[in-house]
Scaffold this motif. Structure first.
Motif, short mmCIF file in Angstrom:
data_model
loop_
_atom_site.label_atom_id
_atom_site.label_comp_id
_atom_site.label_asym_id
_atom_site.label_seq_id
_atom_site.Cartn_x
_atom_site.Cartn_y
_atom_site.Cartn_z
N ALA A 186 0.83 -1.21 0.00
CA ALA A 186 0.00 0.00 0.00
C ALA A 186 0.86 1.26 0.00
O ALA A 186 0.53 2.26 -0.65
N ASP A 187 1.97 1.23 0.72
CA ASP A 187 2.85 2.39 0.76
C ASP A 187 3.60 2.58 -0.55
O ASP A 187 3.87 3.71 -0.98
N VAL A 188 3.95 1.47 -1.19
CA VAL A 188 4.60 1.55 -2.50
C VAL A 188 3.63 2.14 -3.53
O VAL A 188 4.00 3.00 -4.34
N ILE A 189 2.39 1.69 -3.49
CA ILE A 189 1.37 2.23 -4.40
C ILE A 189 1.14 3.72 -4.14
O ILE A 189 0.97 4.51 -5.06
N ALA A 190 1.17 4.10 -2.85
CA ALA A 190 0.96 5.52 -2.52
C ALA A 190 2.04 6.39 -3.13
O ALA A 190 1.77 7.50 -3.62
N TRP A 232 10.35 -8.00 -11.05
CA TRP A 232 11.24 -6.93 -10.63
C TRP A 232 10.97 -6.51 -9.19
O TRP A 232 11.86 -6.06 -8.48
N LEU A 233 9.72 -6.65 -8.74
CA LEU A 233 9.36 -6.50 -7.34
C LEU A 233 8.96 -7.87 -6.81
O LEU A 233 8.27 -8.63 -7.50
N GLU A 234 9.39 -8.17 -5.59
CA GLU A 234 9.09 -9.47 -4.99
C GLU A 234 8.53 -9.26 -3.60
O GLU A 234 8.95 -8.34 -2.88
N HIS A 235 7.60 -10.12 -3.22
CA HIS A 235 6.96 -10.04 -1.91
C HIS A 235 7.68 -10.94 -0.95
O HIS A 235 7.83 -12.14 -1.17
N ASP A 236 8.18 -10.36 0.15
CA ASP A 236 8.88 -11.12 1.18
C ASP A 236 7.85 -11.65 2.17
O ASP A 236 7.23 -10.89 2.91
N GLU A 237 7.69 -12.96 2.21
CA GLU A 237 6.68 -13.56 3.08
C GLU A 237 6.99 -13.32 4.55
O GLU A 237 6.10 -13.15 5.38
N GLY A 238 8.27 -13.29 4.90
CA GLY A 238 8.64 -13.13 6.31
C GLY A 238 8.30 -11.76 6.85
O GLY A 238 7.71 -11.62 7.92
N SER A 239 8.66 -10.71 6.09
CA SER A 239 8.44 -9.34 6.57
C SER A 239 7.14 -8.74 6.09
O SER A 239 6.68 -7.74 6.63
N GLY A 240 6.55 -9.33 5.05
CA GLY A 240 5.33 -8.77 4.48
C GLY A 240 5.57 -7.55 3.62
O GLY A 240 4.63 -6.82 3.29
N LEU A 241 6.81 -7.32 3.21
CA LEU A 241 7.15 -6.12 2.45
C LEU A 241 7.40 -6.45 0.99
O LEU A 241 7.80 -7.55 0.64
N LEU A 242 7.18 -5.45 0.15
CA LEU A 242 7.59 -5.52 -1.25
C LEU A 242 9.00 -5.00 -1.35
O LEU A 242 9.34 -3.97 -0.77
N ASN A 243 9.83 -5.69 -2.14
CA ASN A 243 11.20 -5.22 -2.33
C ASN A 243 11.60 -5.49 -3.77
O ASN A 243 11.01 -6.34 -4.45
N THR A 244 12.59 -4.76 -4.26
CA THR A 244 13.08 -5.00 -5.60
C THR A 244 13.89 -6.29 -5.63
O THR A 244 14.50 -6.68 -4.63
N ALA A 245 13.90 -6.96 -6.79
CA ALA A 245 14.65 -8.20 -6.91
C ALA A 245 16.13 -7.96 -6.67
O ALA A 245 16.84 -8.84 -6.19
N HIS A 246 16.60 -6.77 -6.99
CA HIS A 246 18.01 -6.41 -6.79
C HIS A 246 18.07 -4.88 -6.82
O HIS A 246 17.23 -4.22 -7.44
#
Length: 914
Positions: free
Chosen positions: A573-577, A605-619
């Motif tokens: 949601a914050d990334v979309i904002a 290119w964006l991946e969802h981290d199941e542990g933290s619940g965050l979206l992050n770039t692949a690199h």
């Protein structure tokens, strides 16, 4: 204690609450009975009552020492000695334990702690614990450095000694009517046990017993930051010999059953296969690899075999392992641009080390501050050689050195490595960092631990890796188009080639047309790929969502894509904002922000981290290339001002996003620094910052933690550190108005006091003084006191106040590494009070006794060498220490500032010993 403790265990308990000549300590009268109850409780201590000697409070020195001597002679399992009361000094600075008849002039009535230590030391007891709860009890902890313990394979085989004290050797302990503060916290831990996560990563409820290290860590945590009767509670101390930190002190009342798998192994999933523990920060090689997902799977040989830089290159994995094996505590720092193989090289060295019988740990960043403790515990857990791989070293450090950092390099250098050497454990450190960050890093501290090795980054080698990735990951594409055409489509940056190869192979397997693209330029390759990709017939993102390129052209899509990537890692949601705020500055043909983010996820290119619940770039390369494609399009050196300003609008959604954007731009500025390519972009960024300073300040002031972090990142370097100084009142002052009393405000105060020009810190000084008044006893106060002492625009009254506060802080914290910045600032300024100047010099030499060869010592040594009032014999002593420092840091830039004593200088005090 343990089930196997028998009548061979002994305890001596002595507490004094009423004194003839000293103030009463009413609470101490409750200490011994309550502690005795815990020690003899079958569910806690397990000692027999007849094995415990409780001395009457009117016992004299002889009776006390007789009891300790007898217990030491009889015990062959556990020997425990406890004292609570007043502490004072003998004429030689030794600790005296007061009895009922003691006074400051009747020292002969007191019990010399040295005598207690002597009796305990010669005892045949395998495990010895001494607990001292009195003022200045830290003197008793001069047995050696405490290191965090770990659970032993055979706890009952432990041999060693441990001393727990309620305060440092210069601090006064505190007492309440219900008991002394330290003992109350100790009793609370024994009574309740420990659940939850322990500092070394173990689960408290899985530990059947509490070690001395467990108890000490829990007591210290309970007392941290406490104020009693307007006085700060001192920090307890622990010192050990042998395996004293592993001594099992009591059963754990919070124990719920047998332990789960060890902390450095992952829990098993439903399939029986190990899955990564998202909370672990120090993990084994296989656990680290099992946790790789998405793009990161290409780091494993199963997905993409390793391409060697050549047998003679310094970064070849086998050469690196041989170097580490023979390096005698010298680590290796792999240096290279983003996406040039730093992580993969670390993994390859790890596999080789495992094959040779080494243990291998990978360090992962975390929001906590216990990383150094956990790493220490993992390294010292076994006696076999260990390789520690620290990926992205910059993520663990701060611009201030070790203090406040997740990973304390000074502690690794001066505590962990020597202790491991003493135990016969070989430790090799392999870290990695981007070359852009290294140009701005505090290299003197890195040089203490690491030798730098450049990865192979020439264009031919990068192209070789990219070709290898295409041939391995996109065979269908190569068969269809040929190698030359496939190579043209993916470019020669390895990371980007992997991402593009995955995408194109997926397209080729589906029998779909590939984009009609010409050869990609070197710069902004991923952005150009996006343009070409989106110009095709439209590959749908995974899932039912409409894709961004179904709506608009690639040029419109690229801007919000860069904004979303720059906002990561955050919740979706914050990334979309951020993307939405960016789109508000563009034309009406803009895509919907949610579709942009879903498209990026579909690309991988964006991946969802199941542990933290965050979206992050692949690199990081994904983010850096997208942002660069927006601000410096088409190989240009001239920034696109309008699109850059539209991109930056996305960060004004939250304080956390401000911090994320700043981190991304800092990486980009560092990468553009060679060839002066960053200068034009810096002008555009500075202009935007000045125009939006008020808006930035309003966003940052909304959140204490995220706002403080955003200011920390802004102040730490490019692109906005200088702009923050020019716009301080709009950007930083609003947050300080709200949160200046927060302990973590010291980072922001430090930067403002250190960088605001003369006359420009006027409003900040009262804020800093108020913070010092509240937190001036804490170790973090060095960050505020040092810069305050260094300012030349303070009034005489304020200067005097700051000097007094600094001297008080040094009396409490003078042994800490952080004291160096206070000492150097204090000695750099003229001191009208001769007595105080002499005290400061004495503090400095006492500090140098422990820290003379650390990287941080150069400022204090320089201040001493340049001090005009220093006697010749002290100048000579400082010069000798400076020589030692230069020998340990021969390549440091600061070495030239430590001018040695001129030859032939007269010395009127040749007989002084220094």
């Amino acid at each position: 204690m343990t089930e196997q403790q028998t009548r061979a265990s002994r305890a001596v308990l002595f507490g004094v609450h009423a004194f003839t000549y000293l103030p009463a300590l009413e609470g101490v009268s409750r200490n011994v009975p309550t502690l005795l109850a815990q020690l003899t409780d079958p569910e806690v201590g397990g000692l027999l009552r007849e094995d415990c000697v409780v001395l009457s409070e009117n016992s004299g020195q002889g009776r006390v020492l007789d009891a300790v001597c007898q217990a030491a002679e009889e015990a062959d399992d556990l020997l425990l000695v406890y004292y609570a009361g007043h502490g004072h000094f003998d004429r030689g600075g030794g600790l005296l334990l007061a009895t009922e008849a003691s006074s400051t002039t009747r020292r002969h009535h007191s019990v010399p702690y040295e005598a207690v230590r002597e009796y305990v030391g010669v005892s045949r007891a395998r495990r010895k614990v001494v607990i001292v709860d009195c003022c200045y009890s830290g003197v008793a902890a001069r047995m050696g450095e405490a290191l965090t313990g770990v659970e032993a394979a055979d706890p009952l085989a432990i041999e060693g000694a441990c001393v727990l004290t309620s305060a440092a050797e210069t601090e006064q302990s505190l007492c309440l009517t219900e008991g002394s503060v330290f003992t109350l916290a100790l009793l609370e831990v024994l009574r309740d046990g420990l659940g939850g996560e322990l500092p070394d990563g173990r689960r408290g409820h899985e530990q059947s017993h509490l070690s001395t290290a467990d108890v000490f860590a829990a007591v210290r945590a309970r007392l941290a930051g406490r104020i009693v009767d307007d006085l700060p509670v001192p920090e307890p101390r622990m010192a050990t010999r042998g395996d004293g930190h592993k001594i099992l002190l009591a059963r754990n009342r919070a124990f719920t059953g047998p332990p789960a798998p060890p902390v450095n192994r992952a829990p098993q999933g439903l399939s029986g296969r190990d899955v990564p523990d998202p909370l672990a920060m120090v993990v084994g090689q296989q656990t680290f690899v099992d946790g790789l997902a998405g793009y990161q799977k290409s780091l494993t040989p199963e997905y993409l075999p390793f391409v060697s830089p050549g047998p003679s290159h310094p970064s070849e994995p086998h050469r690196l392992l041989c170097r580490l094996r023979d390096a005698d505590d010298r680590g290796v720092l792999l240096v290279g641009a983003a996406g040039t193989g730093k992580t993969r090289t670390g993994l390859e060295v790890g596999w080789m080390a495992l094959h040779e019988g080494w243990r291998v740990f990978h360090v992962r960043a975390d929001q906590g501050s216990s990383l150094t403790i956990r790493l220490t515990a993992a390294v010292l857990a076994q006696n076999s050689p260990v390789l520690v791989v620290i990926h992205h070293l910059n993520e663990y450090l701060t611009d201030e050195g070790s203090d406040g950092a997740q990973l304390d390099l000074t502690a690794l250098h001066h505590l962990l490595l020597p202790e491991a050497r003493r135990r016969g454990i070989q430790v090799a450190l392999l870290a990695s960092a981007r070359s852009g960050w290294l140009r701005t890093a505090r290299r003197i501290q890195l040089h203490d631990l690491f030798d730098e090795v450049e990865l192979r980054q020439d264009e031919d080698f990068q192209r070789l890796i990219a070709d290898h990735a295409v041939a391995t990951m996109a065979p269908t594409l190569v068969n269809r188009l040929g190698m030359e055409r496939s190579r043209e489509m993916v470019g020669h940056r390895p990371t980007i080639a992997v991402l593009m190869a995955q995408e194109l192979e997926h397209r080729a397997l589906q029998g779909r047309a590939v984009p009609d693209m010409t050869r990609l330029p070197t710069g902004g390759a991923l952005g150009n790929w996006a343009r070409g990709r989106l110009a095709g017939d439209g590959l749908p993102a995974d899932g039912p969502h409409e894709t961004a390129f179904d709506e608009v052209t690639a040029a419109h899509w690229l801007l919000p894509a860069a904004a979303a990537a720059a906002a990561c890692p955050q919740k979706k949601a914050d990334v979309i904002a951020a993307a939405t705020a960016c789109l508000a500055r563009t034309s009406s043909r803009s895509p919907r922000a949610e579709n942009v983010v879903n498209t990026l996820i579909g690309f991988g290119w964006l991946e969802h981290d199941e542990g933290s619940g965050l979206l992050n770039t692949a690199h990081d390369v994904v983010c850096d290339q997208l942002v660069q494609s927006v601000v410096l399009p088409a190989r240009g050196r001239t920034p696109d001002r309008d699109r850059t300003r539209a991109l930056l609008a996305g960060c004004l959604t939250s304080a956390r996003t401000v911090g994320r954007y700043t981190t991304t731009l800092a990486r980009l500025m560092n990468d553009l620094a060679p060839g002066n390519r960053a200068k034009a972009l810096c002008t555009v960024l500075d202009e935007w910052f000045a125009d939006h300073a008020q808006a930035l300040g309003d966003v940052i002031r909304r959140e204490a933690g995220d706002g403080g972090h955003a200011l920390d990142v802004i102040c730490s370097g490019p692109p906005w550190a200088d702009a923050a100084v020019r716009n301080w009142q709009k950007v930083a002052a609003p947050w300080l108005e709200e949160f200046a009393d927060d302990v973590n405000a010291h980072h922001v105060l430090r930067y403002g006091l250190s960088n605001l020009p003369a006359g420009g810190a006027g409003p900040l000084v009262p804020v800093a003084l108020r913070w010092v008044e509240t937190h001036g006893w804490r170790r973090e106060a060095s960050h505020v006191l040092g810069p305050l002492l260094g300012r030349s625009d303070l009034t005489v009254q304020v200067q005097e106040l700051v000097r007094r506060k600094a001297m008080g802080w040094l009396r409490r914290n003078g042994e800490l590494l952080e004291a160096g910045v206070v000492l150097s600032s204090l000695l750099d300024r003229p001191e009208p009070d001769e007595s105080r100047m002499r005290q400061a010099v004495a503090f400095a030499f006492r500090w140098l006794d422990d820290h003379a060869i650390t990287a941080e010592a150069h400022s204090t040594l320089r201040a001493l060498l340049e001090h005009p009032g220093l006697p010749h014999h002290e100048t000579r002593r400082a010069a000798r220490l400076a020589d030692q420092w230069r020998q340990h840091h021969p390549d440091a830039e600061e070495a030239g500032l430590l001018t040695p004593l001129p030859a032939g200088r007269p010395d009127r005090t040749d007989h002084a010993t220094g």
